[in-house]
Design a protein around this motif. Structure first.
Motif, PDB file in Angstrom:
ATOM      1  N   ILE A  59      67.367 -10.117 -10.181  1.00  0.00           N
ATOM      2  CA  ILE A  59      65.989  -9.865  -9.976  1.00  0.00           C
ATOM      3  C   ILE A  59      66.057  -8.158  -9.974  1.00  0.00           C
ATOM      4  CG2 ILE A  59      65.718  -9.994  -7.338  1.00  0.00           C
ATOM      5  CD1 ILE A  59      62.719 -10.714  -7.841  1.00  0.00           C
ATOM      6  N   LYS A  60      67.090  -7.706  -9.380  1.00  0.00           N
ATOM      7  CA  LYS A  60      67.406  -6.065  -9.427  1.00  0.00           C
ATOM      8  C   LYS A  60      67.417  -5.776 -10.994  1.00  0.00           C
ATOM      9  CE  LYS A  60      69.784  -4.333  -6.120  1.00  0.00           C
ATOM     10  NZ  LYS A  60      70.722  -3.962  -5.290  1.00  0.00           N
ATOM     11  N   LYS A  61      68.210  -6.299 -11.572  1.00  0.00           N
ATOM     12  CA  LYS A  61      68.477  -6.031 -12.940  1.00  0.00           C
ATOM     13  C   LYS A  61      67.040  -6.269 -13.678  1.00  0.00           C
ATOM     14  CE  LYS A  61      73.459  -6.757 -13.120  1.00  0.00           C
ATOM     15  NZ  LYS A  61      74.467  -7.608 -13.781  1.00  0.00           N
ATOM     16  N   ASP A  62      66.599  -7.373 -13.618  1.00  0.00           N
ATOM     17  CA  ASP A  62      65.112  -7.525 -14.402  1.00  0.00           C
ATOM     18  C   ASP A  62      63.963  -6.612 -14.119  1.00  0.00           C
ATOM     19  OD1 ASP A  62      66.326  -9.835 -15.137  1.00  0.00           O
ATOM     20  OD2 ASP A  62      65.316 -11.240 -13.988  1.00  0.00           O
ATOM     21  N   LEU A  63      64.151  -6.069 -12.660  1.00  0.00           N
ATOM     22  CA  LEU A  63      63.148  -4.868 -12.227  1.00  0.00           C
ATOM     23  C   LEU A  63      63.452  -3.757 -12.846  1.00  0.00           C
ATOM     24  CD1 LEU A  63      60.610  -4.486 -10.477  1.00  0.00           C
ATOM     25  CD2 LEU A  63      62.061  -3.946  -8.627  1.00  0.00           C
ATOM     26  N   GLN A  64      64.582  -3.231 -13.057  1.00  0.00           N
ATOM     27  CA  GLN A  64      65.270  -1.930 -13.566  1.00  0.00           C
ATOM     28  C   GLN A  64      64.818  -2.121 -14.984  1.00  0.00           C
ATOM     29  OE1 GLN A  64      69.129  -1.825 -12.513  1.00  0.00           O
ATOM     30  NE2 GLN A  64      68.837  -0.836 -10.293  1.00  0.00           N
ATOM     31  N   LYS A  65      64.878  -3.287 -15.610  1.00  0.00           N
ATOM     32  CA  LYS A  65      64.780  -3.516 -17.050  1.00  0.00           C
ATOM     33  C   LYS A  65      63.122  -3.340 -17.424  1.00  0.00           C
ATOM     34  CE  LYS A  65      64.739  -6.782 -20.962  1.00  0.00           C
ATOM     35  NZ  LYS A  65      64.933  -8.313 -20.997  1.00  0.00           N
ATOM     36  N   ASN A  66      62.164  -3.529 -16.440  1.00  0.00           N
ATOM     37  CA  ASN A  66      60.740  -3.719 -16.688  1.00  0.00           C
ATOM     38  C   ASN A  66      60.341  -2.324 -15.683  1.00  0.00           C
ATOM     39  OD1 ASN A  66      59.842  -6.158 -17.980  1.00  0.00           O
ATOM     40  ND2 ASN A  66      61.295  -6.682 -16.560  1.00  0.00           N
ATOM     41  N   THR A 119      63.416   5.414  -6.796  1.00  0.00           N
ATOM     42  CA  THR A 119      62.383   6.281  -6.054  1.00  0.00           C
ATOM     43  C   THR A 119      61.056   5.479  -6.770  1.00  0.00           C
ATOM     44  OG1 THR A 119      62.304   8.003  -7.913  1.00  0.00           O
ATOM     45  CG2 THR A 119      63.653   8.453  -5.745  1.00  0.00           C
ATOM     46  N   ARG A 120      60.993   4.870  -7.365  1.00  0.00           N
ATOM     47  CA  ARG A 120      59.815   4.464  -7.961  1.00  0.00           C
ATOM     48  C   ARG A 120      59.642   2.701  -7.915  1.00  0.00           C
ATOM     49  NH1 ARG A 120      62.465   7.283 -11.674  1.00  0.00           N
ATOM     50  NH2 ARG A 120      63.005   5.277 -12.693  1.00  0.00           N
ATOM     51  N   GLN A 121      60.700   1.952  -7.736  1.00  0.00           N
ATOM     52  CA  GLN A 121      60.629   0.517  -7.726  1.00  0.00           C
ATOM     53  C   GLN A 121      61.169   0.096  -6.362  1.00  0.00           C
ATOM     54  OE1 GLN A 121      62.651   0.018 -11.412  1.00  0.00           O
ATOM     55  NE2 GLN A 121      61.014  -1.069 -12.268  1.00  0.00           N
TER      56      GLN A 121
END
Length: 482
Positions: free
Chosen positions: A228-235, A265-267
């Motif tokens: 989920i960390k990679k998915d969030l960084q992707k989006n 700093t954003r997610q």
């Protein structure tokens, strides 16, 4: 015989039998008569059935179907139990074999400690450590096999597939997410069929959220957190990611029901543990949303002076990712080191073989004498009985005093032979010196019978008489020479 023709109507799509064209008029008559009688009797039987009888007949058929289904279920349950017992016995047998191998290895190590010289003691200590390391590795393998066995049992006990469980978890979270229906701009987008997008995207007027719902029976593992960390960084357009565990906790993030992790700093990632255990799961989701809104408002109020701090935080997060990669490389290096240890273990095994061959050569020349004496004088008893090696050596010297010098049999060679006749676990050391005396469990000296003593006395008398006759003959020869 006169013939009469009749006309019969049948459905246009019906097919006539081929034999009909070959029938005689008399056969046609009997065919019509028998068919009409059968049809009349069938109508009579059918009309005689009441509604109760029809209901009973249907109920009986339904009961038979139920009994067949129950029989099938019982058969599947028995098969599952048999497979479970078989797997359990197999793993218990493997554990027992591993323990036996360990005992054998430890007994061999003790033997090498007793037989080797002082220069090999350090190497034997290393061999011990190798066996202990191998035992720990085997224990780890057994633990892994046990986990696999438990997973197989879970799969046998339930007919639900993983995808079905996942769909159940998604449906349950979708029901809980209805609590946001009155929020401004709320929209739920199902993304579970798209890779790298999570299960859902929750769109609001202020911000958007990526959601991944887990319906596990055990803790949610670390790889799901990384996913989920990679998915969030992707989006990058999504500010928050929710990892929602419905029935269990999340590994390393279970100290509190709800935990937060900023990946830059954003997610921010939000970990929600065991959502279904709360009295009102929907209320918990609303609390998490308002917390995310407060965090979102705080990040929006960052002024230009704090942009440098944000850049430094981004650098810190990237550095932490690099550190994680370094830890992964270190684990791979440790794997390579374990392979090297295995090669060293092979060399140690070859050294043990050399020591065994040397020990066998020391007693090979006198095995026949030793075996004959052992069978005649030693009796195997319970482990509570202990005999000293010095007592066995004294008996052997008394009964074989004429061959000790000729065959060059010493006490050290006799002790080496004793070690080959009993397992190393039966030897009790009296000191750390390899050449010192020791005790043996489970053996006992047989009592000397009187007949043997008399026989030995008679042999001694005969030997003395023979020696006297030889002396007399020698004296006669001397006189004749004079």
């Amino acid at each position: 015989m006169s013939i009469r023709q009749i006309h019969i109507t049948i459905p246009s799509e019906a097919e006539l039998p081929d034999i009909l064209s070959s029938l005689t008029p008399e056969e046609n008559y009997w065919m019509l008569k028998i068919g009409c009688d059968s049809l009349r009797e069938g109508r009579r039987v059918t009309s005689s059935l009441t509604s109760d009888e029809l209901y009973k007949k249907i109920e009986q058929d339904f009961k038979q179907d139920i009994e067949q289904l129950e029989q099938t279920i019982r058969t599947e349950q028995q098969t599952s139990l048999k497979m479970q017992d078989k797997m359990t016995s197999m793993y218990e047998l493997q554990l027992e074999q591993l323990h036996r191998k360990l005992e054998t290895a430890m007994s061999k190590i003790m033997g090498y400690e007793q037989e080797s010289s002082a220069s090999l003691e350090t190497e034997i200590q290393k061999i011990k450590q190798k066996y202990e390391l191998m035992y720990r590795e085997k224990e780890t393998q057994v633990a892994r096999m046990t986990d696999v066995h438990e997973k197989l049992l879970v799969q046998l006990q339930t007919t639900k597939s993983t995808s079905h469980k996942g769909s159940e978890g998604e449906k349950k979270f979708e029901e809980y997410a209805e609590v946001f229906i009155d929020f401004k701009g709320y929209e739920l987008a199902d993304k579970h069929t798209q890779g790298g997008e999570g299960d859902f995207h929750l769109h609001f007027e202020e911000f958007d959220i990526l959601v991944d719902a887990k319906n596990y029976k055990k803790k949610v593992p670390n790889d799901q957190r990384e996913k989920i960390k990679k998915d969030l960084q992707k989006n990058e357009h999504l500010q928050f990611g929710w990892l929602v565990s419905l029935n269990t906790s999340i590994e390393k993030y279970d100290k509190s029901p709800i935990m937060y992790e900023w990946i830059n700093t954003r997610q921010c990632l939000v970990y929600i543990n065991n959502l279904c255990s709360f009295e009102d799961p929907k209320k918990i989701l609303r609390i998490v949303w308002f917390t995310c809104k407060a965090l979102h408002d705080m990040t929006k109020e960052v002024n230009f002076d704090e942009e440098e701090i944000a850049k430094l935080k981004d650098i810190r997060y990237k550095t932490m990712d690099k550190v994680r990669n370094l830890r992964k490389n270190i684990r791979e290096i440790n794997t390579s080191m374990n392979a090297t240890r295995n090669l060293v273990q092979v060399m140690d095994d070859e050294l043990k073989g050399m020591l065994e061959s040397e020990t066998n050569e020391m007693v090979a020349s006198h095995v026949a004498i030793f075996d004959e004496w052992w069978d005649a004088n030693i009796e195997v008893v319970s482990e509570n009985t202990v005999s000293a090696s010095t007592d066995l050596w004294t008996r052997f010297k008394q009964e074989n005093k004429y061959v000790l010098t000729e065959m060059d049999i010493t006490g050290d060679k006799f002790k080496q032979y004793l070690k080959t006749k009993v397992p190393m676990s039966a030897i009790l050391l009296r000191s750390k010196n390899a050449n010192a005396a020791f005790d043996i469990k489970g053996v006992h000296l047989k009592e000397v019978k009187d007949s043997k003593e008399e026989g030995s006395k008679e042999d001694a008398k005969i030997e003395v008489e023979l020696n006297e006759e030889v002396m007399k003959k020698k004296k006669v020869v001397k006189k004749s020479q004079i």
